[in-house]
Design a protein around this motif. Structure first.
Motif, PDB file in Angstrom:
ATOM      1  N   ARG A 185      -2.535  13.860  -0.016  1.00 42.09           N
ATOM      2  CA  ARG A 185      -3.860  14.484   0.039  1.00 42.09           C
ATOM      3  C   ARG A 185      -4.949  13.416   0.134  1.00 42.09           C
ATOM      4  N   PRO A 186      -5.495  13.174   1.320  1.00 38.47           N
ATOM      5  CA  PRO A 186      -6.535  12.138   1.427  1.00 38.47           C
ATOM      6  C   PRO A 186      -7.807  12.470   0.651  1.00 38.47           C
ATOM      7  N   ASN A 187      -8.077  13.761   0.412  1.00 39.38           N
ATOM      8  CA  ASN A 187      -9.284  14.108  -0.345  1.00 39.38           C
ATOM      9  C   ASN A 187      -9.231  13.608  -1.783  1.00 39.38           C
ATOM     10  N   VAL A 188      -8.016  13.340  -2.300  1.00 42.49           N
ATOM     11  CA  VAL A 188      -7.880  12.834  -3.672  1.00 42.49           C
ATOM     12  C   VAL A 188      -8.579  11.489  -3.814  1.00 42.49           C
ATOM     13  N   THR A 189      -8.573  10.691  -2.745  1.00 42.20           N
ATOM     14  CA  THR A 189      -9.230   9.388  -2.797  1.00 42.20           C
ATOM     15  C   THR A 189     -10.693   9.548  -3.176  1.00 42.20           C
ATOM     16  N   ILE A 190     -11.363  10.526  -2.584  1.00 40.16           N
ATOM     17  CA  ILE A 190     -12.787  10.749  -2.859  1.00 40.16           C
ATOM     18  C   ILE A 190     -12.980  11.451  -4.202  1.00 40.16           C
ATOM     19  N   ASP A 191     -12.203  12.494  -4.455  1.00 41.09           N
ATOM     20  CA  ASP A 191     -12.346  13.223  -5.720  1.00 41.09           C
ATOM     21  C   ASP A 191     -12.144  12.291  -6.908  1.00 41.09           C
ATOM     22  N   ALA A 192     -11.098  11.472  -6.837  1.00 43.92           N
ATOM     23  CA  ALA A 192     -10.776  10.577  -7.943  1.00 43.92           C
ATOM     24  C   ALA A 192     -11.853   9.520  -8.129  1.00 43.92           C
ATOM     25  N   ALA A 193     -12.275   8.927  -7.023  1.00 43.84           N
ATOM     26  CA  ALA A 193     -13.306   7.890  -7.117  1.00 43.84           C
ATOM     27  C   ALA A 193     -14.595   8.455  -7.697  1.00 43.84           C
ATOM     28  N   ALA A 194     -14.984   9.653  -7.262  1.00 41.71           N
ATOM     29  CA  ALA A 194     -16.244  10.251  -7.719  1.00 41.71           C
ATOM     30  C   ALA A 194     -16.216  10.533  -9.215  1.00 41.71           C
ATOM     31  N   LEU A 195     -15.148  11.178  -9.680  1.00 44.07           N
ATOM     32  CA  LEU A 195     -15.095  11.544 -11.085  1.00 44.07           C
ATOM     33  C   LEU A 195     -14.933  10.333 -11.991  1.00 44.07           C
ATOM     34  N   CYS A 196     -14.112   9.378 -11.572  1.00 44.51           N
ATOM     35  CA  CYS A 196     -13.950   8.169 -12.382  1.00 44.51           C
ATOM     36  C   CYS A 196     -15.261   7.399 -12.464  1.00 44.51           C
ATOM     37  N   LEU A 197     -15.954   7.285 -11.345  1.00 41.55           N
ATOM     38  CA  LEU A 197     -17.205   6.538 -11.331  1.00 41.55           C
ATOM     39  C   LEU A 197     -18.252   7.208 -12.209  1.00 41.55           C
ATOM     40  N   LYS A 198     -18.426   8.534 -12.067  1.00 38.48           N
ATOM     41  CA  LYS A 198     -19.456   9.235 -12.842  1.00 38.48           C
ATOM     42  C   LYS A 198     -19.140   9.201 -14.337  1.00 38.48           C
ATOM     43  N   SER A 199     -17.860   9.210 -14.694  1.00 43.31           N
ATOM     44  CA  SER A 199     -17.481   9.183 -16.105  1.00 43.31           C
ATOM     45  C   SER A 199     -17.377   7.773 -16.665  1.00 43.31           C
ATOM     46  N   GLY A 200     -17.785   6.771 -15.865  1.00 38.96           N
ATOM     47  CA  GLY A 200     -17.846   5.404 -16.358  1.00 38.96           C
ATOM     48  C   GLY A 200     -16.530   4.664 -16.381  1.00 38.96           C
ATOM     49  N   ASN A 201     -15.506   5.222 -15.722  1.00 37.24           N
ATOM     50  CA  ASN A 201     -14.193   4.583 -15.694  1.00 37.24           C
ATOM     51  C   ASN A 201     -14.014   3.767 -14.417  1.00 37.24           C
ATOM     52  N   ALA A 202     -13.281   2.683 -14.544  1.00 35.61           N
ATOM     53  CA  ALA A 202     -12.784   1.997 -13.355  1.00 35.61           C
ATOM     54  C   ALA A 202     -11.476   2.662 -12.947  1.00 35.61           C
ATOM     55  N   THR A 203     -11.129   2.596 -11.679  1.00 37.27           N
ATOM     56  CA  THR A 203      -9.907   3.252 -11.227  1.00 37.27           C
ATOM     57  C   THR A 203      -9.158   2.404 -10.216  1.00 37.27           C
ATOM     58  N   ILE A 204      -7.844   2.516 -10.275  1.00 35.83           N
ATOM     59  CA  ILE A 204      -6.949   1.900  -9.295  1.00 35.83           C
ATOM     60  C   ILE A 204      -6.244   3.041  -8.583  1.00 35.83           C
ATOM     61  N   LEU A 205      -6.458   3.161  -7.281  1.00 32.22           N
ATOM     62  CA  LEU A 205      -5.924   4.270  -6.490  1.00 32.22           C
ATOM     63  C   LEU A 205      -4.714   3.814  -5.689  1.00 32.22           C
ATOM     64  N   ARG A 206      -3.617   4.528  -5.850  1.00 29.69           N
ATOM     65  CA  ARG A 206      -2.412   4.204  -5.073  1.00 29.69           C
ATOM     66  C   ARG A 206      -2.007   5.475  -4.312  1.00 29.69           C
ATOM     67  N   GLY A 207      -2.494   5.580  -3.071  1.00 28.05           N
ATOM     68  CA  GLY A 207      -2.176   6.725  -2.240  1.00 28.05           C
ATOM     69  C   GLY A 207      -0.851   6.562  -1.533  1.00 28.05           C
ATOM     70  N   GLY A 208      -0.383   7.661  -0.938  1.00 27.09           N
ATOM     71  CA  GLY A 208       0.888   7.627  -0.231  1.00 27.09           C
ATOM     72  C   GLY A 208       0.770   6.972   1.130  1.00 27.09           C
ATOM     73  N   SER A 209       1.876   6.406   1.593  1.00 27.33           N
ATOM     74  CA  SER A 209       1.889   5.720   2.887  1.00 27.33           C
ATOM     75  C   SER A 209       1.606   6.686   4.028  1.00 27.33           C
ATOM     76  N   GLU A 210       1.897   7.989   3.832  1.00 27.96           N
ATOM     77  CA  GLU A 210       1.699   8.958   4.904  1.00 27.96           C
ATOM     78  C   GLU A 210       0.216   9.190   5.203  1.00 27.96           C
ATOM     79  N   ALA A 211      -0.681   8.835   4.264  1.00 24.60           N
ATOM     80  CA  ALA A 211      -2.125   9.008   4.484  1.00 24.60           C
ATOM     81  C   ALA A 211      -2.829   7.656   4.539  1.00 24.60           C
ATOM     82  N   LEU A 212      -2.095   6.635   4.915  1.00 32.18           N
ATOM     83  CA  LEU A 212      -2.597   5.265   4.795  1.00 32.18           C
ATOM     84  C   LEU A 212      -3.876   5.025   5.591  1.00 32.18           C
ATOM     85  N   GLU A 213      -3.889   5.431   6.872  1.00 31.37           N
ATOM     86  CA  GLU A 213      -5.066   5.141   7.703  1.00 31.37           C
ATOM     87  C   GLU A 213      -6.301   5.853   7.183  1.00 31.37           C
TER      88      GLU A 213
END
Length: 481
Positions: A185-213
């Protein structure tokens, strides 16, 4: 750009796997082995050394990502009280960047989709991977909705004076560093970044190779937002290698990572549950039910059941089992079955359901097995069972469900309230589709995931689910006596 170490690792695996054979690989290999035996043993030794070297480099790379993420989380904590405007500015900048790069994102997604189809992935997988115009619009709206939400960080609540003279309350604080592992799910990249950033957390995102580009393209846009807002570039980092060793390292870095949030299939979650040393916010599967009570409005039942099953087949909030009260089955079930079959949904039915449907001249039915009641299909398949009434429905849901999302269709207020109390699920609904079990639909802006655990978060996990409370004590020199 996000993932500042990524340039050194993006081709890491390729470089090592294509490395030239060691010129001394066969030194010391003599009888009793033949030349071919010697070559095979040498190649095995070389492969073992290559794997060891690659693992060591992945280990160093992931450790560096973790160290940077921890530093970023501490930098944001130091400026927590004054950074709300900066966080909102970053989210707005990312939303604008996505809007302006909409066509480029769709092109990147099209390349990912083409590779997925070449590999023979099924329709549910393709659906999860697809970044449509609607999905892009939802991402943009989600970013802006998160920006508009109140910042929970440093909020102090429950302050009260104690007899000793001290004041005691609780402050909401970030969890710290959140590792997010997800698949298609490529939308997870944005959802996760947005919520982590607003809640003051740093995040490390490891998406699947199938959505790499698509993920790389989105990561660049997140980097634009962070840079414009003057926030730490390491607040959001993307793991830029598809090597599974990176996941193995991420889920054991207790010194750098505070929480893991997995988003993916049952096999991924099961593996992480077994191997992770870092606490997780998770759900294993989504076996969701709709119960049509004998006091249901049939028009509501038709709309709710159709949407709960056919809105999207490949999501965890999709209905997998339909329960129908025996007293309303002859009036309700045939129309429901025809609607499902018109959309090519396979119906797996118990004996009582089969009798009702065949009496209505509905065929092409499959006999349900015991396994069907505890199966998440993620496909156009639906199991159907008749129950004697409300109590049997509750018993079935609590026995076979996954504590994710379940719904009742009824006009009886007392039964609706009992359903809300007695069904042991993260989300329970009355006269509404299970597909509403979603952070965006719940007004959370977006969701980091859905948890069917009872600690630390339950249901769609938004901003507050990514925080915790610590006690704060204010005094004027008091001492304990």
């Amino acid at each position: 750009m996000i993932g500042t170490v990524g340039a050194t690792t993006a081709s890491l695996g390729r470089a090592y796997r294509n490395a030239a054979p060691c010129p001394n690989a066969r030194v010391g290999l003599k009888s009793p082995f033949s030349r071919s035996d010697s070559s095979e043993i040498a190649n095995r030794l070389l492969a073992a050394r290559t794997r060891q070297r690659l693992t060591m480099d992945i280990d160093r790379y992931m450790t560096d990502l973790g160290r940077r993420a921890r530093a970023a989380s501490r930098a944001m904590a130091r400026d927590a009280a004054s950074s709300t405007a900066a966080k909102n500015a970053a989210l707005d900048a990312v939303a604008n960047a996505i809007e302006s790069e909409r066509e480029a994102l769709k092109a990147a997604n099209a390349r990912d989709l083409a590779r997925a189809r070449e590999k023979g992935h099924d329709a549910a997988f393709i659906d999860r991977l697809t970044l449509s115009d609607k999905a892009i619009g939802t991402m943009i709206e989600g970013l802006r909705q998160v920006a508009s939400l109140a910042d929970p960080i440093c909020e102090i609540s429950g302050m009260k004076f104690r007899p000793s003279g001290i004041q005691v309350g609780q402050m909401r604080v970030p969890l710290g560093v959140i590792g997010i592992i997800y698949e298609s799910r490529p939308n997870v990249t944005i959802d996760a970044a947005a919520l982590c950033l607003k809640s003051g957390n740093a995040t490390i995102l490891r998406g699947g190779s199938e959505a790499l580009e698509c993920n790389i393209a989105l990561a660049k846009l997140i980097g634009v937002g962070l840079e414009k807002a003057g926030l730490p570039q390491d607040a959001v980092q993307v793991v830029e290698t598809a090597d599974r060793a990176a996941v193995g390292k991420l889920i054991t870095m207790t010194e750098f990572v505070d929480v893991i949030v997995p988003r993916g299939g049952k096999s991924l979650i099961a593996r992480l549950m077994e191997e992770s040393r870092v606490p997780m916010i998770k759900h294993l599967d989504g076996i969701c039910h709709v119960y049509v009570d004998d006091r249901a409005d049939l028009d509501k039942a038709a709309a709710v059941c159709d949407n709960a099953k056919t809105h999207r087949y490949g999501t965890c909030n999709t209905m997998e089992t339909l329960l129908v009260a025996r007293g309303i089955a002859q009036r309700a079930l045939p129309a429901l079955a025809r609607a499902f079959q018109a959309k090519d949904v396979e119906l797996r039915v118990d004996a009582a359901s089969r009798a009702v449907l065949e009496a209505a001249n509905i065929g092409a039915l499959v006999d349900a097995t015991e396994e069907d009641w505890s199966t998440e299909y993620l496909a156009p398949i639906l199991s159907i069972k008749l129950v004697d009434g409300f109590d049997e429905a509750i018993e079935h849901i609590n026995r076979y469900g996954s504590h994710h999302t379940d719904a009742i269709v009824t006009e009886d207020h007392d039964r609706a309230m009992r359903f809300l109390r007695e069904v042991d699920s993260a989300s329970v609904m009355v006269n509404a589709s299970t597909c509403f079990a979603d952070g965006f639909e719940f007004g959370l802006g977006a969701e980091i995931g859905i948890s069917n655990d009872k600690l630390h978060a339950r249901g769609p996990v938004g901003l507050e689910g990514l925080t915790s409370l610590k006690y704060v004590v204010l005094g004027r020199g008091e001492v304990r006596r």
